[in-house]
Structures are given as structure tokens and as C-alpha cells.
Enzyme design. Structure first.
Site, PDB file in Angstrom:
ATOM      1  N   ASN A  75       1.945  10.766 -10.934  1.00 13.06           N
ATOM      2  CA  ASN A  75       0.819  10.493 -11.829  1.00 13.06           C
ATOM      3  C   ASN A  75       1.285   9.874 -13.142  1.00 13.06           C
ATOM      4  OD1 ASN A  75      -1.003  11.543 -10.003  1.00 13.06           O
ATOM      5  ND2 ASN A  75      -1.298  13.473 -11.078  1.00 13.06           N
ATOM      6  N   ARG A 407      -9.813   1.338   0.013  1.00 16.05           N
ATOM      7  CA  ARG A 407      -8.473   1.771   0.430  1.00 16.05           C
ATOM      8  C   ARG A 407      -8.589   2.291   1.855  1.00 16.05           C
ATOM      9  NH1 ARG A 407      -5.625   2.012  -4.431  1.00 16.05           N
ATOM     10  NH2 ARG A 407      -6.830   2.667  -6.247  1.00 16.05           N
ATOM     11  N   ARG A 437      -6.097  -1.070  -6.897  1.00 17.84           N
ATOM     12  CA  ARG A 437      -4.782  -0.991  -7.535  1.00 17.84           C
ATOM     13  C   ARG A 437      -3.732  -0.314  -6.659  1.00 17.84           C
ATOM     14  NH1 ARG A 437      -5.779   1.097 -12.901  1.00 17.84           N
ATOM     15  NH2 ARG A 437      -6.183  -1.070 -13.456  1.00 17.84           N
ATOM     16  N   HIS A 467     -16.448  -1.017  -4.947  1.00 19.18           N
ATOM     17  CA  HIS A 467     -15.945   0.350  -4.820  1.00 19.18           C
ATOM     18  C   HIS A 467     -16.883   1.222  -3.995  1.00 19.18           C
ATOM     19  CE1 HIS A 467     -14.677   4.374  -6.597  1.00 19.18           C
ATOM     20  NE2 HIS A 467     -13.526   3.840  -6.235  1.00 19.18           N
ATOM     21  N   TYR A 500      -8.490  15.105   0.172  1.00 23.89           N
ATOM     22  CA  TYR A 500      -9.511  14.888  -0.844  1.00 23.89           C
ATOM     23  C   TYR A 500     -10.812  15.551  -0.388  1.00 23.89           C
ATOM     24  CZ  TYR A 500      -6.773  11.073  -3.045  1.00 23.89           C
ATOM     25  OH  TYR A 500      -5.821  10.330  -3.685  1.00 23.89           O
ATOM     26  N   ARG A 596     -12.994  16.665 -12.861  1.00 26.13           N
ATOM     27  CA  ARG A 596     -11.613  16.968 -12.462  1.00 26.13           C
ATOM     28  C   ARG A 596     -10.588  16.435 -13.449  1.00 26.13           C
ATOM     29  NH1 ARG A 596     -10.092  13.321  -8.143  1.00 26.13           N
ATOM     30  NH2 ARG A 596      -9.016  12.159  -9.768  1.00 26.13           N
ATOM     31  N   HIS A 624     -12.831  15.189  -5.254  1.00 32.96           N
ATOM     32  CA  HIS A 624     -13.069  13.752  -5.338  1.00 32.96           C
ATOM     33  C   HIS A 624     -14.541  13.362  -5.189  1.00 32.96           C
ATOM     34  CE1 HIS A 624     -12.568   9.435  -3.986  1.00 32.96           C
ATOM     35  NE2 HIS A 624     -11.730   9.467  -4.996  1.00 32.96           N
TER      36      HIS A 624
END
Length: 743
Positions: A75, A407, A437, A467, A500, A596, A624
Site C-alpha cells: 500500500n 480489472r 491503474r 468504472h 473483497y 473503509r 469493498h
């Protein structure tokens, strides 16, 4: 089905003993506007500090704690490569535009680096403790000194046969240009003296990315590890090179050495007028590897001469230089987490396949026709999402499939199913987002593979990321064409779907089908949708719809009706959205937020946000899902509440610069499952939760009753997957938000 859960908003009060707000302003009028918000970057660092705290959590198995430590390192690396790199670029260009909290880029960098030093020290302290505990559990992570003779022969052979052929020493002198060190690259510098003439030289060895970070010594004949049967010994590749450096440099005396690691600016900027988006991204990915140095990590006892050369040749001006006597590249510990020690990990968990689909003999479309379905990942299997596409591909009545892909991972069953469909003659359209990304390169590969199979691949908008998580299947049936839709809060990614927590909503609602088609046309053909019936889309009207719902709660509070807002998302940083929630608090609306990660909203401040509470859940799974609920004039949690799932967090980028979806949940069963079980159980969690205070600090939720862990609850409750769909209404036991108890 009736629920046994609290139905009065009067129960939604303090669930733990919260420390008083330090120096809280008496009123909004006395509060400088910038002080109404937390800094985004510092809030993110606070999130990573909570992740790091789980590495020190003695309630977790040892290798799981090591996993959290590794995640904290990964992270921080991404934070440096993207967020800090962006601030450095602004400072270098003389940009002094303040952030939401009033800090300029230079001021933010100063505060960030101070916090980074603290976090780095915490990481190393936790690593030392974990290393000792791992050794006590017979997992040894050795330095160059800790290898017994029994293992030395194997290690030497491994070095000569597997390492030596792939590493390249390079002298650093006027005859040899300084080698390029790629992003996340690690290397060793050696200061040498030639035995023949006593000349001193410096050599660099860059560690190839093809090599692992650690090598595990095999336990041959019970003693090759030097420790005995059942024990594991790991040694880092860097330590191995240092150990056998004499094999590399015969005729030299090694005076000093040191390990280093480089992080570079990895953000990708795309010109709006890019004529060939694919070619532009391929070039940008190459440039990313050569970005400006943002951070340099060095061993604490790094040879001074070598350090001086590094600082000069790498152009370390605005970079953070971190010296440590611990481990460099904490993220690399993820390799050791793979050790086969079930006793040191969470109990194995296998997601359930939804019973609703099993009752229809595995026919996903029959199950959806019968009733809307909500799937709660990772507690229920992502395989049903794959089956949705896979069965469509094999169905002769399916005429078209359209899907967004943000993704998808490196081994995606969803991609293969889309290819099968195209090869079967079905019209398949895939919106592949190149701007995801760190997944840009993988997405380019998928796009190429899909196109070769006959899939119509669309890259969407140049300046907006797509997205939204949407898949639609158009099927020819007796009554005409019917559209089946999947709307998700998470990606079509089979690996992250196991860790997730996300929602998958399947429906054959004609209104949602028509809206999904318009949204797809918006992305593929830039045809702005008109007459949307149910769905809200960013950047068009999603923000306005949430504003409208908040304003309704404000109006209801003014009329003396029940007024409450429950929201669960990953980040909230948008000033407009925060101000709207402040207005709701001022009107007396009770606002409960589960955020979160980053939260720029200051909760519990008198005169500003006294009716707002914020907590963060950090646990076995990564929270998530995005769920937004509004009381709508009824006591929460209510069947009449306005409920939505979404792909969007409450950030400016999601609301204004991405294509996102906000999906209303109208089916009563699904509504109850999401609101009165999933969202409420998250609200009631105490074991994994942290309160955000008005001064920006976080503290673990305390309770005077039995702790409640929402992850464990959803894993172990046997009645969650039943006839009602993914979750049975009323399955959550009686829980009190007021007292923070689970019974």
C-alpha cells in the site's frame, strides 16, 4: 419474512465509549472552512496505519499477521508512486493550490514525510516481533549469518547454478555509465579493493525481477535446513548474493556492501487528444518504468561511498530517503505467507454456490427470471457470475452480450467465456478500461485477445474511466427479447472476488435492462442517455441523485419525520458531498457512515457534524461494497428505505470523472437482504471496527458486551444462502446498535 432486528432510529446511538472530541469548536461559525475537512493523503496514511495494526493483532494467526504487514508495504509503495509523486510534481511546477484542508502541495509533502517515517519505524518494529515469533513456530528467515553447515552446500550450489548466471556486476566508473534502476528495482553496491594493486572500485548488481525475493531451503533428510524436520528456512536473494559475493569478485577484498530499493513516479498522464489510445498507453507504460525517483530505501549500514554515488546518480532531490536496520521492501514478505502451515493461517473457507441457482438445476437465467438475486461475495461464489456469461455463450437463444471490464486479473474465466461466446457467433461487446491503474498492460493483452476472437472491443472515453460494473445478456424468448443484467460493486476479477466483500445483483427487470443498454451506448458511442428510468450514471446525474436523497432526509427531519442516512463506501473526499452531509447533520438527520479508507469528513463536531458517526472495518476480507440507504420517512432499517448499490465511492473522481452506476434496489427480498442483513451487520460489527474521531484519530470500537464480527457471522451462519436468495432475511441475531452487543 419479518426481521428481528432493531427498527427504531433511537437505537442508533453510541455503540462504544468514544473519547471526547479534543478542542472541538462550539459552532460552525467559529470553524475555519479548511478545518472542516481532513487531508486526503494523511487520511489514507491513517488507513494504512490501521492495516498495519492488524499485523500486530495477536488474535490473528501468525502468517495472516505477516500478510497484513506485507499489504501495508505494498500500500505504501503505491501511495508513494502515485499520490506523493503527484504532489512532488506540483511542488516542482510551483503549483500552490491548496487541498481540501488548506494545505499546499509543499505543506502536504512535509506532513506526509513525517508520518511516513513513523509508519516505516512501526513496520520494522512489527517485522522484528513477527520474525521472532515465526522462528518460535519453526519458520526461520535467515540473514547471511544464520545458515548451518548442513544447508551451506545446497545454498552454494543454488547460487552458482540459479543466481550467478542471471546477475551482472557492473563497475561504476567513467568508462561505465550508471545503469538504469527500474521502478521497484532492488540492487546491491559493493566497495571492493583489488588485492594486486589495492585499487578501490565500486560495483553494482541489480537483482533481476525474474528472481524471487526469498529462496526456501529444502528440508532434505531432515537436516538440510539446519534446523530439523518440519522446520522451514528462508533466505533472501539479496542476502544470498552478499553471502557468496567472493564467488563474484575473485581477487578482491570486499570492504563494504549495501542493499537499496528505488520507487519512481508511476502515474500515467494521457493527452486528451491522443489519436491512438492503445499505442499511447503502451508508450506510457514504458515511461512509467523510467519515472522520477520518489523514494530511495537504504540499509542503515550502507557503505558511505556507495551511498554518495547513489544519491548523485539517481538524481535524488525531492525523493524521500529512508534508511532502515530492518527489511527493505516489506511487500516481499508475501512470498513467505505462502508457506504450507494451515495452523498459522485463517481456517480455510470455501464460498457457497447460491442455493437459488442450484434449485433451478444450475440454470442462472431460469433463476433470474423467477426472481431478482443478490449475491454476497466472497461468502458466495463468484463462479455464478462466470456461469452467467458461460451459459450465455452456450445458449443458442442468446443474441448479444455487453460487458464492462475494469480489472479482470491475469487468469480470467470471464474473458474466456466472452471469447467462447464470440466464437459461437454471438454479438459480444466488451468495454475494456485501459486506464485501470497498474492493470493497463494486462488490459491491453486482454483487449488484443478478445479482438482476435471477434469481440467488439471499446476503450470508452479518453478522459473518463469506465468504472461501472455491468454485464447484460439479450436473449430471444417466446415473449420476445429479454435482457438479463448483472450489476456489481466490484470488478469481474476471480481472485479479488475471494477476498473483497462485494455485491452482485442479477435482474431481468425491463426498466433496468433498458437503462443498462442506454448506459452501454453512452460508453461505446458517446450517445448521452435520455429518459433513464431507474439507473443514475456518473458523471451525468449520479451526484444529483444522491444530493436529492440527502435533501429529502433534511426535509423529513424538518417535518418531524424519521430521518436517517446509512452509507457504506471505501472513500469519501468530495467537498460537495461532505457539505451536504454536514447540512443533514445540522438539520437533525442521523448519519451513519462506514468508510473503509480515506475519509475527509470530520464527524462528531458540535455545530458541524454532531449527528454524524464514521467507522472503518479492517479484517480478514477487504470491505469493498458501496451501499447507500436513506430512511425515506421511516425508521431505519425499513423496508420503505430508499436503497442503492453502486460502483462509485464519494470522491470527486468517481462523481465527476468516471462512468459509474447507481442502482436502486426495489425487489423487497433483495432490499431486506442488503439493508437488514449486510449493511446492518456491518453497522453492528465491533471486533474489526475503528471509530473516527473529530481530531482525525482512530480508536478500536469498545463494547461492554459480546464482540460481533460481521465477517465471521457471514461465513458461519448456515441460513444465509436459502430460498430468498443470497441471504435469508431475519438471519442476523438480535443486535443492539445502542449497546454494541451481539446475542
Amino acid at each position: 419474512m419479518s426481521s428481528q432486528l432493531p427498527t427504531s432510529t433511537s437505537n442508533v446511538s453510541a455503540t462504544s465509549r468514544i473519547a471526547p472530541l479534543p478542542d472541538a469548536p462550539a459552532s460552525d461559525a467559529e470553524l475555519p472552512r479548511a478545518d472542516a475537512y481532513f487531508n486526503r493523503e494523511l487520511s489514507w496514511l491513517a488507513f494504512n496505519e490501521r492495516v498495519l495494526a492488524e499485523a500486530a493483532n495477536s488474535k490473528y494467526p501468525l502468517l495472516e499477521r505477516l500478510r497484513f504487514l506485507s499489504i501495508s508495504g505494498s500500500n505504501l509503495d503505491e501511495f508513494m508512486m502515485i499520490r506523493v509523486a503527484g504532489l512532488v510534481g506540483q511542488a516542482q511546477r510551483g503549483i500552490d493550490k491548496p487541498a481540501i484542508d488548506g494545505r499546499t502541495p509543499t505543506q502536504q509533502l512535509a506532513a506526509i514525510r513525517e508520518k511516513l517515517a513513523q509508519l516505516s519505524a512501526q513496520q520494522q518494529n512489527i517485522w522484528r516481533d513477527l520474525r521472532t515469533a515465526l522462528a518460535e513456530a519453526d519458520i526461520h528467515i535467515a540473514d547471511e549469518q544464520r545458515v548451518k553447515p548442513a544447508a551451506h552446500k545446497w545454498l552454494e550450489a543454488f547460487f552458482l547454478e540459479e543466481i550467478l548466471p542471471v546477475i551482472t556486476p557492473q563497475a561504476l566508473d567513467p568508462a561505465h555509465p550508471f545503469p538504469f534502476v527500474h521502478n521497484e528495482g532492488m540492487g546491491l553496491l559493493f566497495t571492493l579493493t583489488r588485492d594486486a594493486d589495492k585499487e578501490q572500485i565500486i560495483e553494482m548488481i541489480l537483482i533481476p525481477t525474474a528472481l524471487p525475493r526469498f529462496v526456501r531451503v529444502p528440508d532434505t533428510n531432515g537436516d538440510a535446513s539446519g534446523a530439523g524436520p518440519g522446520e522451514a528456512l528462508y533466505i533472501s536473494i539479496a542476502s544470498l548474493i552478499q553471502r557468496y559475493a567472493k564467488k563474484l569478485f575473485p581477487g578482491f577484498t570486499i570492504e563494504g556492501d549495501g542493499l537499496f530499493r528505488v520507487l519512481r513516479d508511476s502515474d500515467i498522464e494521457i493527452e486528451e487528444e491522443a489519436e491512438d489510445l492503445v499505442r499511447t498507453f503502451r508508450s506510457a507504460i514504458q515511461r512509467r518504468r523510467r519515472g522520477q525517483v520518489i523514494q530511495l530505501e537504504l540499509e542503515d549500514d550502507f557503505d558511505p561511498k556507495g551511498e554518495a554515488i547513489l544519491l548523485e546518480k539517481l538524481g535524488v532531490h525531492e525523493a524521500a530517503v529512508i534508511k532502515t536496520d530492518g527489511m527493505i521492501g516489506i511487500d516481499g514478505l508475501s512470498e513467505i505467507v505462502g508457506e504450507d502451515r494451515p495452523d498459522l493461517k485463517f481456517d480455510a473457507y470455501s464460498p457457497r454456490y447460491p442455493e437459488r441457482v442450484r434449485e433451478h438445476d444450475g440454470d442462472v437465467f431460469s433463476a433470474i427470471r423467477d426472481k431478482d438475486i443478490i449475491i454476497h461475495h466472497p461468502y458466495e461464489s463468484f463462479e455464478v457470475v462466470v456461469d452467467f456469461i458461460r451459459q450465455a455463450a452456450a445458449d443458442p437463444d442468446v443474441v448479444a452480450i455487453k460487458q464492462t471490464l475494469y480489472r479482470a486479473g491475469t487468469q480470467s474465466a470471464v474473458i474466456n467465456a466472452l471469447i467462447e461466446a464470440a466464437e459461437a457467433g454471438i454479438s459480444v461487446t466488451a468495454v475494456v478500461e485501459l486506464k485501470a491503474r497498474f492493470d493497463e498492460e494486462q488490459n491491453l493483452k486482454w483487449a488484443s485477445k478478445l479482438e482476435r476472437a471477434g469481440v467488439q472491443v471499446i476503450y470508452g472515453f479518453t478522459d473518463w474511466k469506465t468504472h461501472a460494473k455491468v454485464a447484460m445478456v439479450v436473449r430471444r424468448e417466446e415473449s420476445g427479447f429479454r435482457t438479463y443484467c448483472h450489476f456489481g460493486t466490484g470488478n469481474y476479477h476471480p481472485v479479488t472476488a475471494k477476498i473483497y466483500t462485494d455485491m452482485s445483483f442479477f435482474t431481468a427487470d425491463p426498466k433496468l435492462g433498458r437503462d443498462a443498454a442506454k448506459m452501454m451506448n453512452f460508453v461505446t458511442g458517446y450517445v448521452e442517455p435520455h429518459g433513464l428510468e431507474l439507473i443514475s450514471i456518473a458523471p451525468l446525474d449520479l451526484r444529483q441523485e444522491i444530493y436529492r436523497r440527502i435533501d429529502t432526509e433534511i426535509a423529513n427531519a424538518g417535518k418531524g419525520k424519521p430521518a436517517a442516512i446509512w452509507m457504506k463506501c471505501n472513500q469519501i473526499t468530495d467537498a460537495g458531498m461532505i457539505d451536504r452531509l454536514y447540512a443533514a447533520s445540522d438539520a437533525g438527520v442521523k448519519v451513519e457512515l462506514i468508510v473503509r479508507g480515506i475519509c475527509s469528513l470530520r464527524p462528531g463536531v458540535p455545530g458541524l457534524s454532531e449527528n454524524i458517526r464514521v467507522k472503518s472495518i479492517i479484517g480478514r476480507f477487504l470491505e469493498h461494497s458501496r451501499i447507500y440507504a436513506f430512511a425515506n420517512g421511516h425508521a431505519m432499517p425499513s423496508p420503505s428505505a430508499a436503497l442503492f448499490i453502486s460502483s462509485a465511492d464519494l470522491m470527486g473522481r468517481n462523481l465527476d470523472r468516471r462512468v459509474e452506476s447507481l442502482i436502486p434496489i426495489r425487489n423487497r427480498t433483495v432490499h431486506d437482504q442488503i439493508l437488514q442483513q449486510v449493511l446492518l451487520a456491518n453497522m453492528l460489527d465491533t471486533e474489526q471496527s475503528w471509530w473516527l474521531h473529530g481530531d482525525g484519530s482512530y480508536s478500536r470500537v469498545e463494547t461492554d458486551g459480546k464482540p460481533f464480527n460481521c465477517h465471521r457471522y457471514f461465513m458461519t451462519n448456515p441460513s444465509l444462502s436459502g430460498r430468498g436468495g443470497a441471504l435469508e432475511a431475519g438471519a442476523v441475531p438480535k443486535l443492539s446498535l445502542r449497546k454494541g452487543r451481539a446475542g
